[in-house]
Design an enzyme around this catalytic site. Structure first.
Site: not given
Length: 283
Positions: A160, A183
């Site tokens: 990520c 997130d």
């Protein structure tokens, strides 16, 4: 502290609903978020509008630096963040490249410390950057990238936060970190801690002053089952003063980090916070 809350509010105000196939959930999503952390003045970006835990984030960063590829090694450092991806991801469990229990494959730190060359051998990206910076050199390519599309099939998860670009201006070291997906309620504080700590630690072991850490996120999102807690609990709270991060001054080299440094060599001072919030986690 305010920039985190501002991003959360922006996602609520401007976000678009996107169906996420991996998790089977909807995300409220915005594209492009730019955050900055004042490492020079040690304004440690640990979220104060809920209790947040920093040691696991630093432990995970240390595992990347050490080049670990096994969830058991991360657990030994104090990070359980790879347990699920290594052992509960059905696609990875059936992957012929998986070596067995806790194996993560060629992800993150493996790429940073042992990027495979087509003609044989490997490249230690991190050591190259450390050696250059210790000598006061910045070739405009002091980059550590974990993003290797040619080996995605050999690991349990694509990275990520995928690239860290260091820049030296005079005797001050800066960092720009790139993240493809985040997130925000759960992951972002983890990532903020790691970006800040990576710059502070690299400045210490290369003999420079720490400057500013720039954190660029492409896809910033809040999952549907997190939205109520974010909107009606966390965003109702006022942020408190930023704490400070203390790093063991005996850490002087990359070899120190590889051989003996643990999360216990990092301490947070002056952390005041609101009550914890239990956000749902999506695997």
């Amino acid at each position: 502290m305010r920039q985190y809350l501002d991003l959360c509010q922006r996602i609520i105000d401007e976000g678009v609903w996107v169906d996420n196939k991996r998790t089977g959930k909807r995300c409220l999503t915005v594209i492009n978020a730019d955050l900055q952390y004042d490492v020079a003045n040690n304004h440690f970006p640990l979220i104060t509008t809920r209790k947040s835990f920093y040691k696991a984030a630093i432990a995970e960063l240390l595992g990347y630096i050490k080049g670990y590829d096994n969830a058991a090694d991360f657990r030994a450092l104090g990070a359980r963040t790879w347990d699920a991806n290594a052992n509960e991801n059905s696609v990875w469990l059936n992957n012929p490249y998986r070596k067995g229990e806790d194996d993560m494959g060629r992800v993150y730190g493996v790429q940073g410390r042992s990027w495979q060359k087509p003609d044989g051998g490997t490249v230690d990206q991190l050591k190259k950057v450390v050696d250059n910076l210790k000598n006061g050199n910045d070739d405009r390519g002091e980059i550590i990238s974990f993003y290797n599309p040619g080996e995605f099939h050999m690991g349990c998860l694509r990275p990520c936060m995928h690239t860290h670009n260091f820049s030296l201006l005079g005797d001050t070291l800066h960092l720009t970190s790139f993240q493809r997906s985040c997130d925000v309620p759960l992951g972002l504080n983890f990532n903020q801690i790691q970006v800040f700590t990576f710059l502070a630690l690299m400045a210490q072991i290369t003999g420079h002053k720490a400057g500013t850490a720039f954190h660029k996120i492409v896809n910033a999102h809040i999952y549907e089952d997190q939205l109520d807690l974010m909107e009606n609990v966390q965003l109702k709270r006022e942020p408190l003063a930023a704490p400070k991060l203390e790093i063991n001054p005996d850490i002087k080299t990359l070899e120190d980090v590889e051989k003996w440094v643990t999360a216990d060599d990092f301490k947070v001072v002056g952390y005041e916070h609101h009550d914890p919030i239990q956000y749902p986690f999506s695997v």
